[in-house]
Each structure stands twice: as C-alpha cells, then as structure tokens.
Design a protein around this motif. Structure first.
Motif, PDB file in Angstrom:
ATOM      1  N   ASN A   7       0.829  -1.206   0.000  1.00 52.55           N
ATOM      2  CA  ASN A   7       0.000   0.000   0.000  1.00 52.55           C
ATOM      3  C   ASN A   7       0.868   1.264   0.000  1.00 52.55           C
ATOM      4  O   ASN A   7       0.585   2.219  -0.730  1.00 52.55           O
ATOM      5  CB  ASN A   7      -0.936   0.030   1.206  1.00 52.55           C
ATOM      6  CG  ASN A   7      -2.024  -1.020   1.119  1.00 52.55           C
ATOM      7  OD1 ASN A   7      -2.300  -1.544   0.063  1.00 52.55           O
ATOM      8  ND2 ASN A   7      -2.614  -1.324   2.258  1.00 52.55           N
ATOM      9  N   ILE A   8       1.898   1.231   0.804  1.00 59.98           N
ATOM     10  CA  ILE A   8       2.797   2.387   0.887  1.00 59.98           C
ATOM     11  C   ILE A   8       3.520   2.592  -0.440  1.00 59.98           C
ATOM     12  O   ILE A   8       3.600   3.719  -0.942  1.00 59.98           O
ATOM     13  CB  ILE A   8       3.797   2.216   2.041  1.00 59.98           C
ATOM     14  CG1 ILE A   8       3.060   2.258   3.375  1.00 59.98           C
ATOM     15  CG2 ILE A   8       4.884   3.283   1.994  1.00 59.98           C
ATOM     16  CD1 ILE A   8       3.900   1.880   4.558  1.00 59.98           C
ATOM     17  N   THR A   9       4.031   1.518  -1.003  1.00 55.14           N
ATOM     18  CA  THR A   9       4.747   1.651  -2.277  1.00 55.14           C
ATOM     19  C   THR A   9       3.819   2.113  -3.388  1.00 55.14           C
ATOM     20  O   THR A   9       4.217   2.911  -4.238  1.00 55.14           O
ATOM     21  CB  THR A   9       5.425   0.327  -2.679  1.00 55.14           C
ATOM     22  OG1 THR A   9       4.459  -0.715  -2.690  1.00 55.14           O
ATOM     23  CG2 THR A   9       6.548  -0.029  -1.728  1.00 55.14           C
ATOM     24  N   SER A  10       2.591   1.638  -3.390  1.00 59.13           N
ATOM     25  CA  SER A  10       1.655   2.085  -4.421  1.00 59.13           C
ATOM     26  C   SER A  10       1.322   3.564  -4.257  1.00 59.13           C
ATOM     27  O   SER A  10       1.205   4.291  -5.249  1.00 59.13           O
ATOM     28  CB  SER A  10       0.387   1.242  -4.401  1.00 59.13           C
ATOM     29  OG  SER A  10      -0.314   1.406  -3.192  1.00 59.13           O
ATOM     30  N   GLU A  11       1.195   4.038  -3.004  1.00 63.90           N
ATOM     31  CA  GLU A  11       0.944   5.457  -2.755  1.00 63.90           C
ATOM     32  C   GLU A  11       2.130   6.308  -3.215  1.00 63.90           C
ATOM     33  O   GLU A  11       1.953   7.376  -3.797  1.00 63.90           O
ATOM     34  CB  GLU A  11       0.660   5.715  -1.278  1.00 63.90           C
ATOM     35  CG  GLU A  11      -0.677   5.219  -0.813  1.00 63.90           C
ATOM     36  CD  GLU A  11      -1.840   5.952  -1.467  1.00 63.90           C
ATOM     37  OE1 GLU A  11      -1.727   7.177  -1.707  1.00 63.90           O
ATOM     38  OE2 GLU A  11      -2.848   5.298  -1.750  1.00 63.90           O
ATOM     39  N   ILE A  12       3.342   5.829  -2.951  1.00 64.92           N
ATOM     40  CA  ILE A  12       4.534   6.549  -3.397  1.00 64.92           C
ATOM     41  C   ILE A  12       4.580   6.592  -4.920  1.00 64.92           C
ATOM     42  O   ILE A  12       4.878   7.642  -5.518  1.00 64.92           O
ATOM     43  CB  ILE A  12       5.814   5.923  -2.811  1.00 64.92           C
ATOM     44  CG1 ILE A  12       5.888   6.188  -1.307  1.00 64.92           C
ATOM     45  CG2 ILE A  12       7.060   6.469  -3.501  1.00 64.92           C
ATOM     46  CD1 ILE A  12       7.024   5.504  -0.609  1.00 64.92           C
ATOM     47  N   GLU A  13       4.280   5.487  -5.558  1.00 66.41           N
ATOM     48  CA  GLU A  13       4.271   5.454  -7.024  1.00 66.41           C
ATOM     49  C   GLU A  13       3.209   6.395  -7.593  1.00 66.41           C
ATOM     50  O   GLU A  13       3.454   7.082  -8.588  1.00 66.41           O
ATOM     51  CB  GLU A  13       4.049   4.029  -7.521  1.00 66.41           C
ATOM     52  CG  GLU A  13       5.237   3.121  -7.298  1.00 66.41           C
ATOM     53  CD  GLU A  13       4.937   1.662  -7.625  1.00 66.41           C
ATOM     54  OE1 GLU A  13       3.786   1.347  -8.012  1.00 66.41           O
ATOM     55  OE2 GLU A  13       5.863   0.853  -7.481  1.00 66.41           O
ATOM     56  N   ASN A  14       2.050   6.455  -6.975  1.00 67.15           N
ATOM     57  CA  ASN A  14       1.006   7.383  -7.414  1.00 67.15           C
ATOM     58  C   ASN A  14       1.469   8.826  -7.272  1.00 67.15           C
ATOM     59  O   ASN A  14       1.233   9.645  -8.165  1.00 67.15           O
ATOM     60  CB  ASN A  14      -0.287   7.177  -6.624  1.00 67.15           C
ATOM     61  CG  ASN A  14      -0.972   5.868  -6.972  1.00 67.15           C
ATOM     62  OD1 ASN A  14      -0.743   5.306  -8.036  1.00 67.15           O
ATOM     63  ND2 ASN A  14      -1.795   5.390  -6.060  1.00 67.15           N
ATOM     64  N   TYR A  15       2.123   9.124  -6.178  1.00 68.36           N
ATOM     65  CA  TYR A  15       2.622  10.472  -5.965  1.00 68.36           C
ATOM     66  C   TYR A  15       3.711  10.823  -6.976  1.00 68.36           C
ATOM     67  O   TYR A  15       3.770  11.948  -7.473  1.00 68.36           O
ATOM     68  CB  TYR A  15       3.151  10.625  -4.541  1.00 68.36           C
ATOM     69  CG  TYR A  15       3.551  12.041  -4.205  1.00 68.36           C
ATOM     70  CD1 TYR A  15       2.588  12.999  -3.929  1.00 68.36           C
ATOM     71  CD2 TYR A  15       4.883  12.426  -4.185  1.00 68.36           C
ATOM     72  CE1 TYR A  15       2.937  14.301  -3.634  1.00 68.36           C
ATOM     73  CE2 TYR A  15       5.247  13.723  -3.898  1.00 68.36           C
ATOM     74  CZ  TYR A  15       4.268  14.657  -3.622  1.00 68.36           C
ATOM     75  OH  TYR A  15       4.625  15.947  -3.340  1.00 68.36           O
ATOM     76  N   VAL A  16       4.567   9.849  -7.281  1.00 63.53           N
ATOM     77  CA  VAL A  16       5.629  10.067  -8.273  1.00 63.53           C
ATOM     78  C   VAL A  16       5.020  10.360  -9.635  1.00 63.53           C
ATOM     79  O   VAL A  16       5.488  11.239 -10.368  1.00 63.53           O
ATOM     80  CB  VAL A  16       6.577   8.849  -8.330  1.00 63.53           C
ATOM     81  CG1 VAL A  16       7.471   8.883  -9.547  1.00 63.53           C
ATOM     82  CG2 VAL A  16       7.412   8.771  -7.063  1.00 63.53           C
ATOM     83  N   ASN A  17       3.971   9.640  -9.980  1.00 62.94           N
ATOM     84  CA  ASN A  17       3.320   9.869 -11.267  1.00 62.94           C
ATOM     85  C   ASN A  17       2.668  11.247 -11.338  1.00 62.94           C
ATOM     86  O   ASN A  17       2.641  11.866 -12.400  1.00 62.94           O
ATOM     87  CB  ASN A  17       2.274   8.785 -11.539  1.00 62.94           C
ATOM     88  CG  ASN A  17       2.908   7.430 -11.777  1.00 62.94           C
ATOM     89  OD1 ASN A  17       4.045   7.330 -12.218  1.00 62.94           O
ATOM     90  ND2 ASN A  17       2.173   6.377 -11.462  1.00 62.94           N
TER      91      ASN A  17
END
Length: 92
Positions: A7-17
């Motif tokens: 969940n944390i990694t997906s949130e970070i990836e969303n923020y990066v995008n």
C-alpha cells in the motif's frame, strides 16, 4: 505486513506519477519531514528542561554538534562551552 508495505509503495508510485519527482526524492522528503517532526517534539522538551541534550541526541541518532547547530538555526538560547578556555583554566 506485505499488504501494508505494498500500500505504501503504491501510494509513493502514485505520488511520483502526479509530481515530477523520483521515488528516492519522495522518500528523502518523507525522511526529512519525520526527522523535523521528531526534532520539534524534542525541542519542546528541551525548552521545558525535561530532556537533556545527551538524551535527545541518542533519540535522534545525531551528534551534539548537529543538535547545537539546529538550536542556533532555530534561535533557541543554550549555553556554549569553549573547551580552549576551560583547558587554560585547568592548567593555571
């Protein structure tokens, strides 16, 4: 644990995008944010006199010099010790 981490990694990836930052830059910003948060909590205790510099530096895992630099940056009064003058007084 894996689901929380994913969940944390997906949130970070969303923020990066959404932003123009890399993943490492986002993690560095998070690290700085939480470090500053801890520093501010400890500074409140230092001002009250309930926590000593040695305890704070152990909690934050920083050197006393760095802590005193933070105090000077935030313009918080503290006592300064000059080792050279103390050595002169000890030899006299």
């Amino acid at each position: 644990m894996k689901t929380k981490l994913s969940n944390i990694t997906s949130e970070i990836e969303n923020y990066v995008n959404d932003s123009n930052l890399t993943e490492l830059q986002v993690v560095d910003k998070l690290k700085d944010y939480y470090f500053n948060k801890k520093v501010n909590e400890n500074l409140k205790l230092y001002k009250k006199g309930t926590k000593k510099v040695s305890e704070i530096t152990k909690d934050l895992k920083i050197s006393p010099r760095r802590f005193y630099a933070i105090l000077e940056k935030k313009k918080i009064a503290h006592t300064k010790y000059n080792k050279k003058e103390e050595e002169k007084e000890a030899t006299n």
